[in-house]
Motif scaffolding. Structure first.
Motif, short mmCIF file in Angstrom:
data_model
loop_
_atom_site.label_atom_id
_atom_site.label_comp_id
_atom_site.label_asym_id
_atom_site.label_seq_id
_atom_site.Cartn_x
_atom_site.Cartn_y
_atom_site.Cartn_z
N GLN A 63 0.58 -1.36 -0.05
CA GLN A 63 0.05 0.37 -0.05
C GLN A 63 1.23 1.32 -0.34
OE1 GLN A 63 -2.52 -0.88 4.72
NE2 GLN A 63 -3.97 -0.84 2.46
N LEU A 111 -2.68 3.67 3.66
CA LEU A 111 -2.20 4.02 4.75
C LEU A 111 -2.13 4.71 5.83
CD1 LEU A 111 1.42 2.01 4.34
CD2 LEU A 111 -0.86 0.60 5.31
N LEU A 144 -1.96 0.24 11.71
CA LEU A 144 -1.74 1.09 10.37
C LEU A 144 -0.71 2.28 10.34
CD1 LEU A 144 -5.49 1.11 8.88
CD2 LEU A 144 -3.30 0.39 7.89
N LYS A 162 2.45 0.76 10.54
CA LYS A 162 2.91 0.88 8.85
C LYS A 162 3.10 2.00 8.24
CE LYS A 162 0.00 -3.03 8.53
NZ LYS A 162 -1.06 -4.12 7.67
#
Length: 108
Positions: free
Chosen positions: A8, A13, A45, A48
């Motif tokens: 992604q 994100l 999230l 990440k």
């Protein structure tokens, strides 16, 4: 939405984490399992997104504020959003609260 093994973008994100964070702002039952799951998802999230920021070297110590792109400015708040979410972690005892506050403080 992208599959779990498809990479992604940083923007996607961050936006997904922001959606989760805003949804938690409107939650009333902070002790429910759904609230805890959403909180953990938002923190995941953001983690990440932080990893992706590090991978692309978005910010550098030798850059000045004027070198940062306007579109990248929201990412400067990532750690503050993480600290805010950590503070919302439900706890049942003063000892747990102390741990939450310590973790939140380290995120700032």
């Amino acid at each position: 939405m992208a599959s779990s093994d498809e990479p992604q973008s940083l923007r996607s994100l961050y936006e997904a984490a922001e959606e989760k964070r805003h949804a938690l702002d409107n939650a009333f039952e902070a002790t429910s399992p759904a609230y805890r799951a959403d909180l953990e998802a938002a923190l995941s999230l953001y983690a990440k997104a932080r990893d992706r920021m590090a991978a692309v070297s978005l910010f550098s110590a030798n850059e000045g504020v004027e070198d940062i792109s306007t579109t990248d400015l929201p990412y400067l708040l990532l750690d503050a959003h993480v600290a805010e979410l950590v503070q919302k972690t439900p706890n049942m005892s003063p000892d747990q609260r102390q741990g939450v506050l310590s973790e939140s403080r380290s995120a700032y």
